[in-house]
Motif scaffolding. Structure first.
Motif, PDB file in Angstrom:
ATOM      1  N   ALA A 169       0.830  -1.213   0.000  1.00 39.72           N
ATOM      2  CA  ALA A 169       0.000   0.000   0.000  1.00 39.72           C
ATOM      3  C   ALA A 169       0.862   1.261   0.000  1.00 39.72           C
ATOM      4  N   ALA A 170       1.888   1.273   0.838  1.00 40.13           N
ATOM      5  CA  ALA A 170       2.775   2.439   0.902  1.00 40.13           C
ATOM      6  C   ALA A 170       3.403   2.713  -0.461  1.00 40.13           C
ATOM      7  N   ARG A 171       3.826   1.660  -1.130  1.00 41.24           N
ATOM      8  CA  ARG A 171       4.486   1.835  -2.425  1.00 41.24           C
ATOM      9  C   ARG A 171       3.499   2.283  -3.502  1.00 41.24           C
ATOM     10  N   LEU A 172       2.292   1.763  -3.490  1.00 42.43           N
ATOM     11  CA  LEU A 172       1.273   2.202  -4.454  1.00 42.43           C
ATOM     12  C   LEU A 172       0.953   3.681  -4.271  1.00 42.43           C
ATOM     13  N   LEU A 173       0.814   4.116  -3.026  1.00 45.99           N
ATOM     14  CA  LEU A 173       0.526   5.534  -2.776  1.00 45.99           C
ATOM     15  C   LEU A 173       1.694   6.419  -3.194  1.00 45.99           C
ATOM     16  N   GLN A 174       2.905   5.980  -2.866  1.00 44.53           N
ATOM     17  CA  GLN A 174       4.083   6.788  -3.180  1.00 44.53           C
ATOM     18  C   GLN A 174       4.229   6.973  -4.703  1.00 44.53           C
ATOM     19  N   ARG A 175       3.857   5.950  -5.460  1.00 43.52           N
ATOM     20  CA  ARG A 175       3.951   6.080  -6.928  1.00 43.52           C
ATOM     21  C   ARG A 175       2.683   6.659  -7.543  1.00 43.52           C
TER      22      ARG A 175
END
Lengths: 114, 114, 114, 114
Positions: free
Chosen positions: A53-59
């Motif tokens: 989730a963190a990576r999806l939001l960051q990208r």
């Protein structure tokens, strides 16, 4: 390096993932190991899903906000299980998961279901 | 929630992963997109590998310190490529990757090769 | 969909990741759970690293072949631990990890270490 | 090594992840790169989410079947975008994503939303 709109949420997700990794490893060292099985399983799923989730939001993924719905669900499950145990790592993990679930709840978008 | 021995290193790894995610997404918005292909590719690999490294260290994996050797390698490659570009996201990513590479270098253990 | 040069290797890596996921979950159901702690830990690391390796190779990453060195190392460690146990899932996982380690060994490139 | 109930579904998810990894790398080599930006982004998200889904199912996670709802959504989005392009890798990826979306649809469980 910032994704300013979601910075606090992303940090909550990564904090939760780290808390779950630590809790799982610590559970595996406990004497009452047979009591900790569900905790270990949920920690693993929660660490995986919060990290993603963190990576999806960051990208700035188009599916990031919908993903938070799942993330909230696994955080609530993990918090409930950790909350049953007195170990310090479980207690801390329950608090962190609950905070993360609240952050996910505040930012999620609905998923189309049929 | 802490893994006190490696706290700063784990944060450096996660910061690097976030910088790489942001840089890749930003590169995909640039007009000179054909110049950014290697940067996008290395950002992706570096984000994946740094995230994995952080999680291995947090769970105190037996292979965590050896994994840092790979992590340093991809961070150096990504920093070198980002350093070729003037975009602010590339410049920031280059600095973050270089700092992460140095942190990995300071903590890694050798890998047996034959 | 194919990456023809590495198709068999990628399949071996994914088979190994699946074997490790299954072995970890099955270990958590065993009565002699305290005997299975190292197996559960290594299964998790091995599943993570083999999955990542498969994806790096499939995307033809510059670091894919070097990553196989780490992958071989964790597969050997996991195979050795699983080999100590008589559970069917451990026995199968040990065989799959050993095959994967051999495949990694045949394709890896050296990592620069200083 | 098997998770017999979900074996075909898990394979469909991993095939889809590999198709997306290959498509993203191939898009980055195309001359009409500016046309491929959305495809590259969706490929990445879809590869990440399908891989995670496969692993959750293989470990018989309590959240595996709910996760398929998200997985179906990203597969449909990726298939629609790939379907706009004539490149062979996009055409193949669109077919694989569509098949995976159908498999997810057949097995998913609803997510509680409020």
């Amino acid at each position: 390096m910032e994704n300013r709109n979601n910075h606090a949420l992303i940090q909550a997700l990564l904090d939760c993932a780290l808390a779950c990794e630590h809790c799982a490893s610590s559970c595996l060292q406990e004497e009452d190991l047979n009591m900790m099985v569900d905790c270990i399983k949920l920690d693993r799923d929660c660490a995986d899903i919060c990290t993603q989730a963190a990576r999806l939001l960051q990208r700035e993924s188009v599916i990031g906000k919908q993903y938070l719905l799942l993330c909230e669900e696994i955080c609530r499950l993990c918090a409930a299980e950790c909350g049953k145990h007195d170990h310090e790592h479980c207690r801390q993990c329950a608090v962190t998961c609950e905070e993360c679930a609240d952050a996910c709840h505040a930012h999620h978008e609905p998923i189309h279901q049929d």
